[in-house]
Write an enzyme that holds these catalytic residues in place. Structure first.
Site, short mmCIF file in Angstrom:
data_model
loop_
_atom_site.label_atom_id
_atom_site.label_comp_id
_atom_site.label_asym_id
_atom_site.label_seq_id
_atom_site.Cartn_x
_atom_site.Cartn_y
_atom_site.Cartn_z
N CYS A 264 0.84 -1.17 0.00
CA CYS A 264 0.00 0.00 0.00
C CYS A 264 0.88 1.23 0.00
O CYS A 264 2.02 1.17 0.44
CB CYS A 264 -0.84 0.00 1.27
SG CYS A 264 -2.50 0.53 0.99
N ILE B 203 -5.69 7.38 4.34
CA ILE B 203 -6.04 5.95 4.32
C ILE B 203 -5.82 5.39 2.92
O ILE B 203 -6.29 5.97 1.93
CB ILE B 203 -7.54 5.76 4.68
CG1 ILE B 203 -7.86 6.48 6.00
CG2 ILE B 203 -7.90 4.28 4.76
CD1 ILE B 203 -9.35 6.71 6.21
N CYS B 204 -5.11 4.29 2.84
CA CYS B 204 -4.88 3.65 1.54
C CYS B 204 -5.97 2.61 1.32
O CYS B 204 -5.87 1.47 1.78
CB CYS B 204 -3.49 3.01 1.52
SG CYS B 204 -3.13 2.23 -0.05
N LEU B 205 -7.03 3.04 0.66
CA LEU B 205 -8.17 2.15 0.42
C LEU B 205 -8.75 2.55 -0.94
O LEU B 205 -9.18 3.69 -1.12
CB LEU B 205 -9.21 2.35 1.54
CG LEU B 205 -10.50 1.54 1.46
CD1 LEU B 205 -10.21 0.05 1.63
CD2 LEU B 205 -11.49 2.00 2.52
#
Lengths: 307, 151
Positions: free
Chosen positions: A24, B89-91
């Site tokens: 990520c 947020i990595c989403l």
């Protein structure tokens, strides 16, 4: 190309992403990759370009297309072959929604030529709402788009939208994108409710549900054949797509959806170049549509736009 | 705003408290029209975040829901491999995989699910570099690389 590059729905690229060192976050430059912050600047540039391009343009002669590929010997013969059959192209914004927007534009024009069928389409859309709910699209997310689609069909019926107003309607981002969203929901609904038919064709997704979630519902993801089959099955007006690419064939490759519909049936015609769809007009359509083309030209002049 | 009706429906749904572990923060509860909402989420039972309460800030752009809301943690973000210490947020559904079919509730549930499936509380490996370069920007300006977070 459509913006941003990651959102073009090229699912074949997915494995490449999984090889990144980090699960990520941004790719670090130290890892030997291009710094993502500079890629980001490029995305912004592309995005700006897309933002200034009208969502749909006026009808232009195909000569422009020929000039565009003047230095490309593999495309040129196909464009020349195309010019024998087609007289005009309406360029559609390269924002990842080009198939949906092109097809819808063609559909609305088709309805203007088949006014007696507008009521049938109003019924079809009215009925579709229950299907959307059955496929899991919640009322609160569907309502605005459903209302807009229906309102626009009613404007056609009441002749408040004619051929010359259609361009303005589709250039209004709020309206145009709402129509695209509803078309995406119709596509997703058809896929989910006919999952067993489509699941065997999935390559990189575990289920139709997941496919719809990542390739149909998000706004700027391009349509693949699966979506084209689904949407034309719902909206019923066939689409004939002329494919041109860098292969060494001399003629464009045509495909009609839904498969098996009569060749004599009046279809919406689209041109596909790798990564992008535009609306194209056959010379016969142009002749039938003499009034329409004249209207279009008139509007073009008043808007001061150049083909 | 063209989609005011939609926002109001989403607001009522959240205010009704029908979504488990998710509620509107007190300073938001009386203003459906405001463009910034604070939503509190509570870590689910039997997870690493059980009993912890976090604040999410939703900022709605003019084009919502055609465009995603800007969503980030404020105050003290959870320690999680996909959540940066500046609250970003990595989403994927918050960025390129956003869809108008999603809602504030659906986003909160995805974030909760992301917390619930976490097996080790740790910061993202590139946290320091990222925070240094992006702390004053919107998380929507970042070019994210996504892996397995399509929850």
């Amino acid at each position: 190309m459509s913006s941003p590059p990651e959102a073009t729905g090229e699912s074949a690229d997915a494995p490449q992403q999984q090889e990144e060192a980090f699960e990520c976050g941004v790719t670090p430059q130290a890892n030997g990759h291009v710094d993502d912050y500079s890629i980001l600047d490029h995305h912004r540039e592309v995005r700006k370009e897309v933002e200034v391009q009208p969502l749909v343009g006026p009808v232009e002669p195909l000569d422009g297309l020929e000039n565009e590929y003047a230095d490309n010997p593999s495309f040129l013969p196909k464009i020349r072959a195309l010019k024998k059959q087609y007289g005009g192209i309406r360029r559609v914004c390269k924002d990842g929604c080009c198939f949906y927007r092109s097809y819808l534009y063609g559909l609305f024009e088709w309805l203007l030529r088949h006014r007696s069928q507008i009521d049938e389409y109003i019924n079809l859309i009215t009925e579709s709402r229950k299907q959307l709910e059955a496929a899991g699209y919640t009322e609160s997310t569907v309502d605005d788009f459903y209302d807009e689609f229906l309102d626009q069909l009613k404007l056609l019926r009441e002749s408040a939208t004619g051929p010359s107003e259609l361009e303005t309607t589709f250039q209004d981002a709020g309206v145009s994108n709402s129509l695209v969203v509803y078309a995406r929901f119709l596509t997703g609904t058809h896929l989910k409710l006919h999952a067993p038919e489509f699941e065997p064709f999935l390559t990189t997704h575990a289920s139709i549900h997941q496919y719809v979630q990542t390739e149909v519902d998000p706004m700027w993801v391009e349509a693949e054949h699966v979506q084209i089959i689904a949407l034309t099955s719902v909206l019923k007006v066939p689409v004939r797509i002329q494919y041109i690419d860098a292969s060494d064939t001399a003629e464009p490759a045509p495909l009609t959806f839904p498969e098996g519909c009569g060749a004599d049936e009046e279809a919406i015609h689209l041109l596909y170049r790798p990564g992008h769809y535009d609306v194209i007009y056959t010379k016969t359509t142009d002749n039938q549509e003499g009034g329409k083309m004249a209207d279009g030209d008139g509007q073009q002049a008043t808007n001061g736009r150049q083909a | 705003m063209k989609f005011q009706k939609r926002i109001e429906k989403e607001f009522e749904a959240l205010r009704g408290g029908t979504v488990p572990h998710v509620k509107l923060d007190n300073d938001t509860t009386s203003h459906a029209q405001q463009r910034i909402w604070t939503v509190t989420i509570e870590g689910a039972e039997s997870t690493l975040y059980e009993g912890e309460v976090f604040k999410l800030r939703f900022r709605f752009p003019d084009k919502y829901p055609l465009e995603s809301p800007e969503v980030m943690f404020v105050e003290k973000p959870p320690v999680h491999p996909h959540i940066y210490t500046n609250g970003h947020i990595c989403l994927s559904i918050l960025y390129e995989a956003w869809s108008p079919a999603l809602t504030v509730s659906a986003v909160c549930l995805s974030i909760l699910s992301m917390l619930s499936s976490c097996t080790k509380k740790e910061h993202p490996p590139d946290n320091d570099k990222y925070v240094l370069q992006s702390s004053t920007q919107s998380p929507k300006s970042t070019s994210w690389m996504f892996h397995d977070d399509r929850v």
